[in-house]
Design a protein around this motif. Structure first.
Motif, PDB file in Angstrom:
ATOM      1  N   TRP A  11      -1.415  -1.006   7.742  1.00 50.12           N
ATOM      2  CA  TRP A  11      -1.576  -0.389   6.400  1.00 50.12           C
ATOM      3  C   TRP A  11      -2.933  -0.902   5.990  1.00 50.12           C
ATOM      4  N   ALA A  13      -5.040  -1.411   2.889  1.00 47.90           N
ATOM      5  CA  ALA A  13      -4.657  -1.259   1.063  1.00 47.90           C
ATOM      6  C   ALA A  13      -6.260  -0.855   0.586  1.00 47.90           C
ATOM      7  N   VAL A  30       1.643  -6.033  -1.966  1.00 49.43           N
ATOM      8  CA  VAL A  30       2.255  -4.991  -1.299  1.00 49.43           C
ATOM      9  C   VAL A  30       3.454  -4.626  -1.920  1.00 49.43           C
ATOM     10  N   LEU A  34       1.597  -1.390  -3.777  1.00 46.64           N
ATOM     11  CA  LEU A  34       1.669  -0.369  -2.850  1.00 46.64           C
ATOM     12  C   LEU A  34       3.111   0.241  -2.743  1.00 46.64           C
ATOM     13  N   ARG A  36       5.783  -0.955  -1.130  1.00 41.86           N
ATOM     14  CA  ARG A  36       6.232  -1.206  -0.027  1.00 41.86           C
ATOM     15  C   ARG A  36       6.951  -2.440   0.179  1.00 41.86           C
ATOM     16  N   PRO A  38       7.203  -5.965   1.855  1.00 43.19           N
ATOM     17  CA  PRO A  38       6.158  -6.709   2.690  1.00 43.19           C
ATOM     18  C   PRO A  38       6.911  -7.720   3.892  1.00 43.19           C
ATOM     19  N   ASP A  42       5.868  -4.608   8.662  1.00 40.82           N
ATOM     20  CA  ASP A  42       4.423  -3.881   8.825  1.00 40.82           C
ATOM     21  C   ASP A  42       3.452  -4.983   8.393  1.00 40.82           C
ATOM     22  N   TYR A  44      -0.277  -5.442   6.768  1.00 39.42           N
ATOM     23  CA  TYR A  44      -1.175  -4.996   5.878  1.00 39.42           C
ATOM     24  C   TYR A  44      -2.505  -5.718   5.689  1.00 39.42           C
ATOM     25  N   CYS A  56      -5.202 -10.199   6.807  1.00 40.86           N
ATOM     26  CA  CYS A  56      -4.104  -9.394   7.331  1.00 40.86           C
ATOM     27  C   CYS A  56      -2.655 -10.124   6.950  1.00 40.86           C
ATOM     28  N   TRP A  58       1.407 -10.299   7.384  1.00 40.41           N
ATOM     29  CA  TRP A  58       2.201  -9.710   8.481  1.00 40.41           C
ATOM     30  C   TRP A  58       3.411 -10.324   8.582  1.00 40.41           C
ATOM     31  N   ALA A  85      -2.936   3.374   0.101  1.00 38.31           N
ATOM     32  CA  ALA A  85      -2.780   2.806   1.386  1.00 38.31           C
ATOM     33  C   ALA A  85      -3.077   3.991   2.340  1.00 38.31           C
TER      34      ALA A  85
END
Length: 115
Positions: A11, A13, A30, A34, A36, A38, A42, A44, A56, A58, A85
């Motif tokens: 994703w 942002a 996140v 967003l 979602r 974290p 996924d 981001y 990034c 993750w 996103a």
């Protein structure tokens, strides 16, 4: 290159992010910005104001990882903030990190015959 396994959603942002943020601050963005989780696995990606740096975030199931990349020249191609996103594939992430336009990569020319 970040070793992104197949099946991981990536994703972007939309907009800009303060690059002084660390793992916890980005995970909170996140979650709250967003909407979602974290820690769901996924990846981001966030871009700085100047456009020459991305971070990034993750979670691989074992722990949270934070990767950063800064370009010496040029800027990363980024969606507008109105897009929110944006989901991209792992191969598009590879293009993005190589400073190639991930929206429309150009296939290289191949000769039709050897002779």
């Amino acid at each position: 290159m970040i070793p992104v396994p197949s099946g991981v959603r990536v994703w972007l942002a939309g907009g800009v992010t303060d690059m002084r943020c660390g793992m916890n601050s980005l995970a909170l963005k996140v979650q709250e910005g967003l909407g979602r989780d974290p820690h769901a696995g996924d990846l981001y990606v966030f871009r700085g104001r100047r456009g020459d740096m991305v971070k990034c975030l993750w979670h691989d199931g074992l722990g949270m990882s934070l990767y950063a990349k800064r370009l010496e020249r040029g800027r990363f191609i980024w969606p507008s903030p109105a897009d929110g996103a944006v989901a991209i594939s792992a191969s598009q992430l590879a293009y993005l990190l190589d400073a190639i336009d991930w929206r429309n990569p150009q296939q290289t020319w191949r000769p039709r015959s050897a002779g």
